[in-house]
Design an enzyme around this catalytic site. Sequence first.
Site, mmCIF file in Angstrom:
data_model
loop_
_atom_site.group_PDB
_atom_site.id
_atom_site.type_symbol
_atom_site.label_atom_id
_atom_site.label_comp_id
_atom_site.label_asym_id
_atom_site.label_seq_id
_atom_site.Cartn_x
_atom_site.Cartn_y
_atom_site.Cartn_z
ATOM 1 N N HIS A 88 0.851 -1.191 0.000
ATOM 2 C CA HIS A 88 0.000 0.000 0.000
ATOM 3 C C HIS A 88 0.895 1.253 0.000
ATOM 4 O O HIS A 88 2.029 1.206 0.477
ATOM 5 C CB HIS A 88 -0.890 -0.028 1.245
ATOM 6 C CG HIS A 88 -1.874 1.086 1.321
ATOM 7 N ND1 HIS A 88 -1.558 2.332 1.834
ATOM 8 C CD2 HIS A 88 -3.175 1.153 0.962
ATOM 9 C CE1 HIS A 88 -2.610 3.115 1.788
ATOM 10 N NE2 HIS A 88 -3.614 2.436 1.256
ATOM 11 N N PRO A 89 0.418 2.380 -0.523
ATOM 12 C CA PRO A 89 1.277 3.563 -0.637
ATOM 13 C C PRO A 89 1.936 4.042 0.653
ATOM 14 O O PRO A 89 3.011 4.646 0.595
ATOM 15 C CB PRO A 89 0.328 4.623 -1.202
ATOM 16 C CG PRO A 89 -0.632 3.847 -2.028
ATOM 17 C CD PRO A 89 -0.860 2.567 -1.274
ATOM 18 N N VAL A 90 1.327 3.816 1.820
ATOM 19 C CA VAL A 90 1.978 4.288 3.045
ATOM 20 C C VAL A 90 2.969 3.274 3.612
ATOM 21 O O VAL A 90 3.636 3.555 4.613
ATOM 22 C CB VAL A 90 0.944 4.647 4.147
ATOM 23 C CG1 VAL A 90 0.044 5.778 3.693
ATOM 24 C CG2 VAL A 90 0.136 3.429 4.570
ATOM 25 N N LYS A 91 3.082 2.096 2.986
ATOM 26 C CA LYS A 91 4.024 1.095 3.485
ATOM 27 C C LYS A 91 5.442 1.420 3.024
ATOM 28 O O LYS A 91 5.700 2.423 2.370
ATOM 29 C CB LYS A 91 3.586 -0.290 3.009
ATOM 30 C CG LYS A 91 2.224 -0.738 3.523
ATOM 31 C CD LYS A 91 2.157 -0.739 5.032
ATOM 32 C CE LYS A 91 0.972 -1.516 5.591
ATOM 33 N NZ LYS A 91 -0.342 -1.002 5.202
ATOM 34 N N ILE A 92 6.392 0.534 3.358
ATOM 35 C CA ILE A 92 7.815 0.816 3.122
ATOM 36 C C ILE A 92 8.096 0.983 1.627
ATOM 37 O O ILE A 92 8.763 1.928 1.202
ATOM 38 C CB ILE A 92 8.692 -0.311 3.694
ATOM 39 C CG1 ILE A 92 8.289 -0.636 5.134
ATOM 40 C CG2 ILE A 92 10.168 0.070 3.612
ATOM 41 C CD1 ILE A 92 8.509 0.450 6.129
#
Length: 384
Positions: free
Chosen positions: A182-186
């Site tokens: 997901h975009p907020v992951k690493i």
Amino acid sequence: MIYYGKQSINQKEIDAVVNVLKSDFLTQGPAIEKFEQKVAAYCGVKYAVAVTNATSALHIACLAAGLAKDDVLWTTPNTFVASANCARYCGAAVDFVDIDTDTYNMSVDQLETKLRNTNKKPKIVVPVHFSGQSCNMKRIYELAQEYNFTVLEDASHCIGGEYKNTKIGSCRYSDMTVFSFHPVKIITTGEGGMVLTNDDILYKNLQLFRNHGITRDESFLKGKADGPWYYQQINLGFNYRMTDMQAALGYSQMDRLDEFIIRRRYLADRYNELLKDLPLTLPYQHPDTNSSWHIYVVRLDLSKVKLNKKDIFYKMKTKGIILNVHYIPVHTQPYYQQLGFNMGDFPNSENYYAEAFTLPLYYSLTDEQQTNVVDVLKEVLENA
């Protein structure tokens, strides 16, 4: 506005996606396998199966492990609902193990006690590596050997993290590991997920469940193939395929993974120093772990702060800083309360939720922005 999380996309990654758009394959093409192999090699695991998101990864992992009606899956209340919902998709029951008060991961002491005192043993246990810090996987693996359950690591926060000097995703102490992109992951593929395993049978079943239960693999076919076009549906699978555009982005992002992790660890260390005199409990890191720092969570000392968490959120937002909360305990959600769970069932998770909030942390967060976050938080807390 400073958000709690944010992706970092460079020109090389944009070019990688554009090249796929100009190629012969937008889906089911060579970019998928290249991405899978790159992640597997990084983690030191035999197999990786890319899918649409981490939720579908958890789902097919449960199916591959044989989770079904009359089975039960155990996970932690301190997670996103997907860690529990994957069991419900399979018709199975869910139960929870409360968190450790230091790491906010599944308490292995409580897991062991529950296993010893429960007649209905779990088919699968899903330890969630909260914020990027691994659970105590060695002890969980030892309990799995004793009580015969499958270990499915929910490492959605954790690509690039380490446990006992081994990369998360190696499946050294588990049957399967799940990552989120997901975009907020690493790293990100926009949406996307992956299941990793060292088990040949699990790997083949994961591939089946990802693709409608359909295969051309002769070892699965009933009878002989009619021709090169021939396929059979072996079980009821799903369309959980990742696109080649997503895979190309993920493949390129892997080149920056270590760079991302170094920056996140630097920012976490910097928060530890900048926040040490505020009425907060800062994140604890177990010496066996080296977190990937997906998120940075603090807890309010409510005996020293007059404002409640909601007021702090609003005041920070008016100053241009967006906080978040990870997580609302799953057993307190209306859906799970309808299944028989109640407030008070898992007090460590509930007490944590009452005090915890997530500060901004992402690769492109500058030192100046981080200092601003801390200065504004200090002002809000001092005026509370």
